[in-house]
Write an enzyme that holds these catalytic residues in place. Structure first.
Site, short mmCIF file in Angstrom:
data_model
loop_
_atom_site.label_atom_id
_atom_site.label_comp_id
_atom_site.label_asym_id
_atom_site.label_seq_id
_atom_site.Cartn_x
_atom_site.Cartn_y
_atom_site.Cartn_z
CE LYS A 111 27.09 37.77 115.16
NZ LYS A 111 27.25 38.59 116.35
CG ASP B 11 28.54 33.75 116.43
OD1 ASP B 11 27.87 33.31 117.38
OD2 ASP B 11 29.03 34.91 116.42
O1 C5P Z 1 33.12 30.39 119.49
P1 C5P Z 1 33.88 31.64 119.26
O2 C5P Z 1 35.35 31.38 119.01
O3 C5P Z 1 33.29 32.54 118.24
O4 C5P Z 1 33.80 32.46 120.65
C1 C5P Z 1 34.72 33.48 120.95
C2 C5P Z 1 34.74 33.72 122.45
O5 C5P Z 1 33.51 34.30 122.89
C3 C5P Z 1 34.89 32.47 123.29
O6 C5P Z 1 36.24 32.14 123.44
C4 C5P Z 1 34.27 32.91 124.61
O7 C5P Z 1 35.17 33.70 125.35
C5 C5P Z 1 33.15 33.82 124.16
N1 C5P Z 1 31.84 33.14 124.07
C6 C5P Z 1 31.21 32.74 125.25
N2 C5P Z 1 29.99 32.11 125.17
C7 C5P Z 1 29.39 31.90 123.98
C8 C5P Z 1 29.99 32.33 122.79
C9 C5P Z 1 31.23 32.96 122.86
O8 C5P Z 1 31.75 32.93 126.34
N3 C5P Z 1 28.21 31.28 123.95
#
Ligand code: C5P
Length: 346
Positions: free
Chosen positions: A10, A165
């Site tokens: 994406k 995501d």
């Molecule tokens: O959820 P995921 O593991 O993909 O997110 C990776 C990192 O991105 C999180 O640990 C956070 O630091 C950051 N993030 C965030 N806010 C979001 C999505 C991701 O701060 N809405």
């Protein structure tokens, strides 16, 4: 017994980042755009001697002991990858629903081995969501293999527990994401978008980029800022972009694209500024960092222009920088997963 699921990438055509929440995540208003660049995820039940994968493939195995009374699946401790965790949580959800494992497990309640094999094509830690997409593909594959035992809402919640995501990638349809990115609202796609992707050979850590954004905002005393850098509220900016996309007004759409993480990504990797410049000079009507980067993309006025931009962009870059980049023209917005993500009729 196995199935193969494509796992698309994406880009974010719009990414407004609100304040940091108490759980460490940031409140988002984003527009997810699926692009046809795929990992290939193969999920097999029961072990097989052949097909162990060649060099670019990783293999994760979920071992099952066949206990006499309560059949179950055992997860080996080295399964620390998001795709492995997806398999693990799927199995836990099946266990929770009790009879489902016994009734619908293809091994007839004797326990199974789940083998996940991923052929990686999407660059890792690139802002393209590859790891999240692999995890969603594992969930889709297991749903198919076990006869769709989990309700869509349960699967969605399971995906959200794996990463912000992952719910988007269950269907990989163009969608607005709110909350952490997991609250989705599909957006119809009348015409696909001609994009040129600039795929990097280096990585950026998503938490590092969010941290840099927080630091910038704290320096500028904008910690509670919900508004975009130009003062417009995120929802207004998004509505304008959606209108332009619906009418296929690509120049206007390009001007309405946003990424609040872009400046933070440029702080960490200043050469991305040159990549964005090269995409524009090569014929894109707008260019942006995708997600937390370092992938950049340009929106081109036509597929032919995207092809041309992919050929020309390297001419605008110094030799050392262009050596580490791959320019790829694509038509984004629809990647055709729907036939495999839905329960078949009957
Ligand atoms: O959820 P995921 O593991 O993909 O997110 C990776 C990192 O991105 C999180 O640990 C956070 O630091 C950051 N993030 C965030 N806010 C979001 C999505 C991701 O701060 N809405």
């Amino acid at each position: 017994m196995g199935v193969t699921e494509p796992a698309p990438a994406k880009v974010n055509l719009f990414l407004a980042v609100g304040p940091r929440r108490s759980d460490g995540y940031h409140e988002l208003v984003t527009l997810f755009e699926p692009v046809p660049l795929f990992d290939v995820v193969r999920v097999e039940l029961e072990p097989s001697a052949e097909g162990r994968g060649d060099a670019p493939c990783w293999e994760y195995r979920v071992r099952a002991a066949p206990p006499p009374t309560s059949p179950g699946l055992e997860i080996p401790p080295d399964l620390d990858n998001l795709a492995g965790r997806a398999a693990e949580r799927f199995v836990a959800a099946l266990r929770e629903s009790g009879a489902a494992l016994r009734a619908s497990g293809p091994a007839g309640g004797r326990g199974s081995v789940i083998r996940v094999n991923i052929a990686k094509r999407i660059p890792v830690a690139a802002g393209l969501g590859g790891g999240s997409s692999d995890a969603a593909a594992v969930l889709r594959a297991l749903q198919r293999l076990f006869g769709h035992p989990l309700a869509p809402e349960r699967l969605q919640a399971l995906a959200a527990s794996l990463g912000a995501d992952v719910p988007f990638f269950l269907r990989a349809e163009r969608a607005v994401g709110r909350g952490r990115g997991e609250k989705l609202q599909p957006v119809p796609v009348r015409r696909r978008l001609p994009l040129v992707l600039a795929l990097p050979s280096f990585q950026l850590s998503t938490p590092d980029v969010y941290r840099r954004l927080d630091e910038r905002r704290s320096r500028e005393h904008r910690l509670d800022d919900h508004r975009l850098d130009d003062g417009t509220a995120p929802e207004e900016g998004l509505a304008a972009l959606l209108e332009h996309l619906a009418a296929h007004r690509l120049r206007e759409a390009a001007a309405a694209m946003r990424n609040d993480l872009q400046e933070a990504a440029l702080d960490l990797r200043p050469e991305l500024g040159q990549v964005l410049g090269a995409l524009r000079r090569a014929g894109s009507v707008g260019a942006l960092v995708s997600g937390s980067g370092p992938t950049c993309f340009g929106l081109a006025p036509s597929l032919e222009a995207a092809r041309q931009a992919a050929r020309r962009a390297p001419d605008y870059l110094p030799a050392d920088l262009k050596a580490g980049l791959t320019f790829l023209p694509v038509l984004s917005g629809r990647v055709g997963l729907l036939s495999s993500s839905r329960k078949p009729p009957g």
